[in-house]
Scaffold this motif. Sequence first.
Motif, PDB file in Angstrom:
ATOM      1  N   ALA A  69       0.902  -1.355  -0.073  1.00  0.00           N
ATOM      2  CA  ALA A  69       0.131  -0.023   0.116  1.00  0.00           C
ATOM      3  C   ALA A  69       0.880   1.259  -0.063  1.00  0.00           C
ATOM      4  O   ALA A  69       0.512   2.103  -0.819  1.00  0.00           O
ATOM      5  N   ARG A  70       1.952   1.072   0.699  1.00  0.00           N
ATOM      6  CA  ARG A  70       2.743   2.165   0.810  1.00  0.00           C
ATOM      7  C   ARG A  70       3.502   2.554  -0.533  1.00  0.00           C
ATOM      8  O   ARG A  70       3.551   3.891  -0.892  1.00  0.00           O
ATOM      9  N   ALA A  71       3.779   1.513  -1.202  1.00  0.00           N
ATOM     10  CA  ALA A  71       4.705   1.786  -2.388  1.00  0.00           C
ATOM     11  C   ALA A  71       3.694   2.305  -3.564  1.00  0.00           C
ATOM     12  O   ALA A  71       4.122   3.041  -4.445  1.00  0.00           O
ATOM     13  N   ALA A  72       2.338   2.060  -3.510  1.00  0.00           N
ATOM     14  CA  ALA A  72       1.424   2.503  -4.389  1.00  0.00           C
ATOM     15  C   ALA A  72       0.919   3.977  -4.136  1.00  0.00           C
ATOM     16  O   ALA A  72       0.290   4.590  -4.923  1.00  0.00           O
ATOM     17  N   GLY A  73       1.570   4.484  -2.873  1.00  0.00           N
ATOM     18  CA  GLY A  73       1.177   5.936  -2.591  1.00  0.00           C
ATOM     19  C   GLY A  73       0.414   6.266  -1.566  1.00  0.00           C
ATOM     20  O   GLY A  73      -0.039   7.661  -1.363  1.00  0.00           O
ATOM     21  N   ALA A  74      -0.209   5.332  -0.678  1.00  0.00           N
ATOM     22  CA  ALA A  74      -1.051   5.438   0.153  1.00  0.00           C
ATOM     23  C   ALA A  74      -0.424   6.075   1.714  1.00  0.00           C
ATOM     24  O   ALA A  74       0.944   5.638   1.601  1.00  0.00           O
ATOM     25  N   THR A  75      -1.153   6.516   2.469  1.00  0.00           N
ATOM     26  CA  THR A  75      -0.600   6.941   3.791  1.00  0.00           C
ATOM     27  C   THR A  75      -1.252   5.689   4.429  1.00  0.00           C
ATOM     28  O   THR A  75      -2.412   5.384   4.275  1.00  0.00           O
ATOM     29  N   VAL A  76      -0.310   4.823   5.123  1.00  0.00           N
ATOM     30  CA  VAL A  76      -0.516   3.590   5.651  1.00  0.00           C
ATOM     31  C   VAL A  76      -0.781   3.748   7.348  1.00  0.00           C
ATOM     32  O   VAL A  76       0.275   4.284   7.800  1.00  0.00           O
ATOM     33  N   LEU A  77      -1.696   3.327   7.904  1.00  0.00           N
ATOM     34  CA  LEU A  77      -1.815   3.242   9.403  1.00  0.00           C
ATOM     35  C   LEU A  77      -1.794   1.679   9.758  1.00  0.00           C
ATOM     36  O   LEU A  77      -2.631   0.858   8.856  1.00  0.00           O
ATOM     37  N   ILE A  78      -1.247   1.379  10.919  1.00  0.00           N
ATOM     38  CA  ILE A  78      -1.228  -0.139  11.138  1.00  0.00           C
ATOM     39  C   ILE A  78      -1.941  -0.091  12.476  1.00  0.00           C
ATOM     40  O   ILE A  78      -1.271   0.266  13.541  1.00  0.00           O
ATOM     41  N   HIS A  79      -2.956  -1.123  12.363  1.00  0.00           N
ATOM     42  CA  HIS A  79      -3.194  -1.785  13.871  1.00  0.00           C
ATOM     43  C   HIS A  79      -2.197  -2.991  14.305  1.00  0.00           C
ATOM     44  O   HIS A  79      -1.974  -3.881  13.484  1.00  0.00           O
ATOM     45  N   PRO A  80      -1.402  -2.926  15.515  1.00  0.00           N
ATOM     46  CA  PRO A  80      -0.470  -4.061  15.606  1.00  0.00           C
ATOM     47  C   PRO A  80      -1.170  -5.293  15.877  1.00  0.00           C
ATOM     48  O   PRO A  80      -0.572  -6.357  15.330  1.00  0.00           O
ATOM     49  N   GLU A  81      -2.435  -5.391  16.076  1.00  0.00           N
ATOM     50  CA  GLU A  81      -3.121  -6.603  16.229  1.00  0.00           C
ATOM     51  C   GLU A  81      -4.534  -6.534  15.175  1.00  0.00           C
ATOM     52  O   GLU A  81      -5.030  -5.344  15.237  1.00  0.00           O
ATOM     53  N   ASN A  82      -5.175  -7.378  14.772  1.00  0.00           N
ATOM     54  CA  ASN A  82      -6.462  -7.357  13.927  1.00  0.00           C
ATOM     55  C   ASN A  82      -7.565  -7.081  15.003  1.00  0.00           C
ATOM     56  O   ASN A  82      -7.640  -7.639  15.905  1.00  0.00           O
ATOM     57  N   GLN A  83      -8.284  -6.068  14.519  1.00  0.00           N
ATOM     58  CA  GLN A  83      -9.657  -5.606  15.411  1.00  0.00           C
ATOM     59  C   GLN A  83     -10.685  -5.772  14.867  1.00  0.00           C
ATOM     60  O   GLN A  83     -11.975  -5.775  15.298  1.00  0.00           O
ATOM     61  N   GLY A  84     -10.651  -5.823  13.210  1.00  0.00           N
ATOM     62  CA  GLY A  84     -12.163  -5.689  12.823  1.00  0.00           C
ATOM     63  C   GLY A  84     -12.261  -4.711  11.819  1.00  0.00           C
ATOM     64  O   GLY A  84     -11.820  -3.722  11.823  1.00  0.00           O
ATOM     65  N   LYS A  85     -13.001  -5.029  10.763  1.00  0.00           N
ATOM     66  CA  LYS A  85     -13.323  -3.692   9.711  1.00  0.00           C
ATOM     67  C   LYS A  85     -13.800  -2.571  10.213  1.00  0.00           C
ATOM     68  O   LYS A  85     -13.316  -1.373   9.997  1.00  0.00           O
ATOM     69  N   GLY A  86     -14.739  -2.734  11.275  1.00  0.00           N
ATOM     70  CA  GLY A  86     -15.331  -1.356  11.979  1.00  0.00           C
ATOM     71  C   GLY A  86     -14.193  -0.634  12.565  1.00  0.00           C
ATOM     72  O   GLY A  86     -14.176   0.689  12.599  1.00  0.00           O
ATOM     73  N   ALA A  87     -13.277  -1.314  13.349  1.00  0.00           N
ATOM     74  CA  ALA A  87     -12.243  -0.665  14.122  1.00  0.00           C
ATOM     75  C   ALA A  87     -11.246   0.134  13.266  1.00  0.00           C
ATOM     76  O   ALA A  87     -11.186   1.080  13.313  1.00  0.00           O
ATOM     77  N   ALA A  88     -10.982  -0.676  11.824  1.00  0.00           N
ATOM     78  CA  ALA A  88     -10.229  -0.093  10.950  1.00  0.00           C
ATOM     79  C   ALA A  88     -10.850   1.039  10.143  1.00  0.00           C
ATOM     80  O   ALA A  88     -10.296   2.220  10.048  1.00  0.00           O
ATOM     81  N   LEU A  89     -12.291   1.041  10.030  1.00  0.00           N
ATOM     82  CA  LEU A  89     -12.748   2.202   9.476  1.00  0.00           C
ATOM     83  C   LEU A  89     -12.781   3.396  10.176  1.00  0.00           C
ATOM     84  O   LEU A  89     -12.406   4.372   9.787  1.00  0.00           O
ATOM     85  N   ARG A  90     -13.123   3.281  11.457  1.00  0.00           N
ATOM     86  CA  ARG A  90     -12.901   4.243  12.522  1.00  0.00           C
ATOM     87  C   ARG A  90     -11.696   4.898  12.690  1.00  0.00           C
ATOM     88  O   ARG A  90     -11.483   6.216  12.723  1.00  0.00           O
ATOM     89  N   THR A  91     -10.761   4.245  12.729  1.00  0.00           N
ATOM     90  CA  THR A  91      -9.331   4.706  12.815  1.00  0.00           C
ATOM     91  C   THR A  91      -8.995   5.617  11.560  1.00  0.00           C
ATOM     92  O   THR A  91      -8.232   6.592  11.467  1.00  0.00           O
ATOM     93  N   GLY A  92      -9.377   4.933  10.434  1.00  0.00           N
ATOM     94  CA  GLY A  92      -9.185   5.723   9.325  1.00  0.00           C
ATOM     95  C   GLY A  92      -9.823   7.116   9.176  1.00  0.00           C
ATOM     96  O   GLY A  92      -9.403   8.022   8.784  1.00  0.00           O
ATOM     97  N   MET A  93     -11.077   6.973   9.490  1.00  0.00           N
ATOM     98  CA  MET A  93     -11.837   8.084   9.475  1.00  0.00           C
ATOM     99  C   MET A  93     -11.651   9.173  10.572  1.00  0.00           C
ATOM    100  O   MET A  93     -11.373  10.601  10.081  1.00  0.00           O
ATOM    101  N   GLU A  94     -11.090   8.935  11.579  1.00  0.00           N
ATOM    102  CA  GLU A  94     -10.439   9.688  12.707  1.00  0.00           C
ATOM    103  C   GLU A  94      -9.318  10.255  12.218  1.00  0.00           C
ATOM    104  O   GLU A  94      -9.097  11.558  12.307  1.00  0.00           O
TER     105      GLU A  94
END
Length: 273
Positions: A54-79
């Motif tokens: 994702a980073r090589a393609a040009g995105a800003t990448v945020l990483i959850h150290p552990e899998n939290q679920g799609k909803g958690a990922a969406l909230r992190t991205g939105m915030e």
Amino acid sequence: MVIALCCMRICAIIPAYQAERNVGDVTREALRVNGLDGAVVVDDGSSDRTAERARAAGATVLIHPENQGKGAALRTGMEFALAAGFDVAITIDADGQHPPEEARRLVEADADPEALVLGIRDLASAGAPRANQISNRISNFFLSLFAGRPFADTQCGLRRYPLRTTLSLGARDDGYAFEAEILLRAVAAGVRIVEVPIRVIYPPEDERLTHFDSVRDPARIVGRVVATLALTRGLRHVPAAPTPSPAPRRSAVASALAAEIDPRPSQPTAAPP
């Protein structure tokens, strides 16, 4: 004064888990969409090269150290996106099912930046597995019943969210039910909801990437719907989003940023072999 969508900053948010095969192409295509000003990939605890691709393609990448679920990922991205100055986000699944012109369709669908815009798939025509079609019908039936209005597709990951309004709704689910919960809370809050037909691609079965369980996850969605109805008092009241103590969510974004190898978006490069 109403500010038109064209005056808003719009980004793509791509929640991703074990998505190294497709996330690079999805990111590059999103960045080519007219009207999108950036892409944020939330790597939800992957053990493969999702973040690297994702980073090589040009995105800003945020990483959850552990899998939290799609909803958690969406909230992190939105915030993160709201804090970075974006007003609206188009959410795109990392599995490559959404062609870039379909994201553009959502950008152009409605001039109101406060509208929640839902992509609507024709699963039968797209050749979706029968189990997916059945689970989608079940979710659509219950969501429409409880919301008091018909919804044609409650599980499509291609959506347009007004960031500040969406986060103020206070959705709690960390998994796939987040998207259903948002719908009910939006109905209760009187948010305009717009539905737009989109095209979706289902690759051959041996090439599909999905973490959605067509039996377990619809059951969880219905459970979250019932809990949300209790909280919203039958869609007559929206509980306020948690306020003076936003530390848990702030720390989630901080953890994601801390885990990022390079917080600066890199320039698009050739896809790794």
